[in-house]
Motif scaffolding. Structure first.
Motif, short mmCIF file in Angstrom:
data_model
loop_
_atom_site.label_atom_id
_atom_site.label_comp_id
_atom_site.label_asym_id
_atom_site.label_seq_id
_atom_site.Cartn_x
_atom_site.Cartn_y
_atom_site.Cartn_z
N VAL A 112 0.86 -1.19 0.00
CA VAL A 112 0.00 0.00 0.00
C VAL A 112 0.90 1.25 0.00
N PRO A 113 0.57 2.27 -0.81
CA PRO A 113 1.41 3.47 -0.86
C PRO A 113 1.49 4.17 0.49
N LEU A 114 2.70 4.49 0.88
CA LEU A 114 2.94 5.08 2.19
C LEU A 114 3.86 6.28 2.03
N ILE A 115 3.53 7.36 2.71
CA ILE A 115 4.41 8.53 2.78
C ILE A 115 4.89 8.65 4.23
N GLU A 116 6.19 8.69 4.41
CA GLU A 116 6.75 8.91 5.75
C GLU A 116 7.26 10.34 5.83
N ILE A 117 6.75 11.07 6.81
CA ILE A 117 7.10 12.48 7.01
C ILE A 117 7.93 12.57 8.27
N VAL A 118 9.15 13.06 8.13
CA VAL A 118 10.13 13.04 9.22
C VAL A 118 10.48 14.48 9.60
N THR A 119 10.33 14.80 10.87
CA THR A 119 10.69 16.14 11.32
C THR A 119 12.18 16.21 11.61
N ARG A 120 12.70 17.42 11.66
CA ARG A 120 14.02 17.64 12.26
C ARG A 120 13.84 17.62 13.78
N PRO A 121 14.93 17.52 14.54
CA PRO A 121 14.79 17.52 16.00
C PRO A 121 14.01 18.74 16.49
N ILE A 122 13.04 18.49 17.33
CA ILE A 122 12.21 19.55 17.89
C ILE A 122 12.76 19.87 19.28
N GLU A 123 13.36 21.04 19.39
CA GLU A 123 13.99 21.46 20.65
C GLU A 123 13.32 22.72 21.19
N GLY A 124 13.52 22.95 22.47
CA GLY A 124 13.09 24.21 23.07
C GLY A 124 11.65 24.23 23.53
N ALA A 125 10.92 23.13 23.36
CA ALA A 125 9.51 23.14 23.75
C ALA A 125 9.33 23.03 25.26
N GLY A 126 10.32 22.46 25.95
CA GLY A 126 10.26 22.39 27.40
C GLY A 126 9.03 21.65 27.88
N VAL A 127 8.32 22.26 28.83
CA VAL A 127 7.16 21.62 29.43
C VAL A 127 6.04 21.40 28.43
N ARG A 128 6.09 22.13 27.30
CA ARG A 128 5.02 22.01 26.31
C ARG A 128 5.32 20.95 25.25
N ALA A 129 6.40 20.21 25.42
CA ALA A 129 6.78 19.23 24.39
C ALA A 129 5.65 18.24 24.08
N PRO A 130 4.98 17.65 25.07
CA PRO A 130 3.88 16.73 24.73
C PRO A 130 2.77 17.42 23.95
N GLU A 131 2.46 18.66 24.33
CA GLU A 131 1.42 19.41 23.62
C GLU A 131 1.84 19.69 22.18
N VAL A 132 3.10 20.08 22.00
CA VAL A 132 3.61 20.36 20.65
C VAL A 132 3.52 19.11 19.78
N ALA A 133 3.87 17.97 20.34
CA ALA A 133 3.80 16.72 19.59
C ALA A 133 2.38 16.43 19.13
N ARG A 134 1.44 16.53 20.07
CA ARG A 134 0.03 16.27 19.71
C ARG A 134 -0.49 17.29 18.71
N ALA A 135 -0.15 18.58 18.92
CA ALA A 135 -0.63 19.63 18.02
C ALA A 135 -0.06 19.46 16.61
N TYR A 136 1.21 19.04 16.52
CA TYR A 136 1.82 18.82 15.21
C TYR A 136 1.11 17.71 14.45
N VAL A 137 0.90 16.58 15.10
CA VAL A 137 0.24 15.46 14.42
C VAL A 137 -1.19 15.85 14.04
N SER A 138 -1.86 16.61 14.91
CA SER A 138 -3.22 17.06 14.61
C SER A 138 -3.23 17.99 13.38
N ALA A 139 -2.31 18.95 13.35
CA ALA A 139 -2.24 19.88 12.22
C ALA A 139 -1.87 19.15 10.94
#
Length: 505
Positions: A172-199
């Motif tokens: 099945v056709p698959l696209i893998e989207i890879v981010t660069r390292p996400i730094e500086g999010a601090g306490v908001r890192a889990p939120e940033v992860a969820r918000a990125y996947v949602s967006a």
């Protein structure tokens, strides 16, 4: 390596006092092409096991792959929507590793020259601010088959009695989207992860290249997490939590891994570079397998496929056709329709925004379209146990029902019967109206006859009306509505009742 028992996870707030979290998110998206990536087998979720297979996707000797042109187009569209550059010449590579649901023992993927690269996505966060996530690459590849572990309590291989293999998904056709390292999010890192996947999910859904159903595996996230001590530059050892399949779980998995890493490190231990499995019920992760390096995959060019060379003109044509970004579209719709934040949120949470917008585009007023989808049709979907988008009615058909009501052909009660008929497969709204005989009785002579019959049957009510108790007319209206099977206009019947009583005084 020091052997220790992992300490209880720290809270995110405690973690960021000592460490800076670093994340890398790899999102796999199955495309909704009609056929697979390198063969003509149907790309269909939920088919009987091993029915959508052929020599190519089973890796049989002598079979040769061919590239799916629509999959290439979808990959370029995704890249453009993520502000990526499109590579002028992009090739395929063999990624070698053994796994039972990999029929060839290698995966056709891309390595040194992914089709799109160097992009970014500005992600809306909960407080209205945005966070820019840099995209390293998005590349094309084929999905694996599916292992079904039978007889165990967890559905995983550990404790199972035996395993079954379904190769429908292989290829099945698959696209893998890879981010660069996400730094500086601090306490908001889990939120940033969820918000990125949602967006990202919203962007890809808006492109129409995937249904991005995380519950069905057509979009899944591998969350890489590491910690580095405050004030240091070198990244810590990472773990990769595989195949996380909901937005909430992405946030929970990152949160848990941050706390677990801190517990290990602050107890004097070291982190093992490995895959992890996320448990939805407990919100914890467990060890999977040691994580391979790129060298372990022994990438080499795929000899059976020629490179992809998208022309500049074609790329620009695709760029010109990109839709609005979902959050920009939502803001415009909210303004145009005069929705409150709560009303917009209800539409989004019900997955009804696109359906309502398409109904409005088909000619319906926003308020009526929203009422039908969020109220009556959402209830029907819930009763049937299906998604709202899976109901057997189109926005154009809903718009037609609304038009029939506004024209006076249907009452709201009759309109619900028409919608029920469409859902039952009886045809278009007009077909159902004709087939069930549901049109409003608009012939005044027929209505007058029904009113006179009801008045004659209830002389006591007639006297009350003559005495000025006009609310008593409701009994006559009800009798007429019953006699006409609800196909009369109640307001018109009310007027005729009062007129006939006055005329007979």
């Amino acid at each position: 390596m020091t052997s220790i028992v992992e300490a209880a996870p720290y809270t995110v707030e405690e973690v960021v006092e000592r460490f800076d979290p670093v994340m890398g998110l790899e999102v796999h998206v199955e495309l909704n092409t009609a056929t697979k990536m390198f063969c003509g087998c149907r790309n269909e979720f939920g088919a009987e096991p091993n029915t959508n297979v052929c020599p190519v996707c089973l890796g049989l000797p002598g079979s040769l792959p061919r590239v799916n042109a629509r999959a290439v187009e979808s990959a370029v569209l995704i890249g453009l929507a993520l502000n990526c550059s499109v590579r002028e010449r992009s090739g395929f590579a063999r990624k070698n590793y053994f796994y039972p649901d990999m029929p060839k023992n290698f995966q056709i993927s891309q390595y040194e020259d992914p089709i799109v690269f160097d992009g970014y996505l500005d992600v809306p966060l909960d407080d209205g601010t945005t966070w820019r996530v840099d995209i390293e690459r998005a590349h094309m590849e084929e999905d694996t088959g599916k292992s079904l572990h039978m007889g165990g309590a967890t559905g995983r291989i550990h404790g199972a009695d035996y395993s079954l293999l379904d190769y429908n998904r292989a290829g099945v056709p698959l696209i893998e989207i890879v981010t660069r390292p996400i730094e500086g999010a601090g306490v908001r890192a889990p939120e940033v992860a969820r918000a990125y996947v949602s967006a990202l999910r919203d962007v890809i859904k808006g492109l129409g290249v995937s249904d991005v159903r995380m519950d069905q595996g057509s979009m899944r996230c591998d969350a890489n997490v590491s910690l580095k001590p405050k004030g240091t530059a070198e990244f810590g050892t990472r773990t990769e939590t595989k195949n996380v399949n909901s937005l909430r779980s992405v946030e929970r998995a990152v949160r848990y891994e941050m706390g677990r890493h801190a517990g290990v490190l602050l107890s004097g231990g070291t982190i093992t570079q490995e895959t992890r499995h996320f448990d939805e019920q407990s919100g914890t992760t467990s060890a999977g397998r040691p994580k391979e390096t790129f060298a372990d995959y022994r990438f080499f060019p795929e000899p059976d496929l020629v490179p992809i060379e998208p022309s500049d003109d074609w790329v620009e044509q695709l760029r010109a056709g990109l839709p609005e970004r979902p959050w920009e579209r939502r803001a415009r719709i909210q303004t145009d329709w005069g929705l409150s934040d709560e009303e917009l949120r209800d539409l989004v949470n019900a997955d009804a925004l696109d359906l309502v917008a398409d109904t409005v585009d088909a000619g319906a007023p926003p308020e009526s379209a929203r009422s039908w989808w969020v109220a009556y049709l959402a209830q029907e979907a819930n009763t049937s146990g299906v998604a709202l988008t899976e109901l057997a009615i189109t926005p154009e058909q809903v718009a037609r029902v609304i038009t029939l009501v506004s024209e006076g052909t249907l009452t709201n009660k009759l309109a619900r019967q028409v919608v029920d008929g469409v859902l039952a497969g009886e045809g278009s709204p007009d077909d159902v109206v004709a087939g069930r005989g549901l049109a409003v009785v608009s012939d005044d002579s027929a209505l007058t006859a029904a009113v006179d019959e009801a008045l004659a049957a209830q002389p006591d009510v007639v006297q009350k009306i003559r005495d000025g108790k006009t609310k008593a007319a409701g009994a006559i209206v009800g009798a007429v509505m019953k006699a006409t099977r609800g196909q009369a206009d109640a307001a018109r019947v009310q007027s005729l009742v009062l007129e006939r009583v006055a005329a007979g005084s």
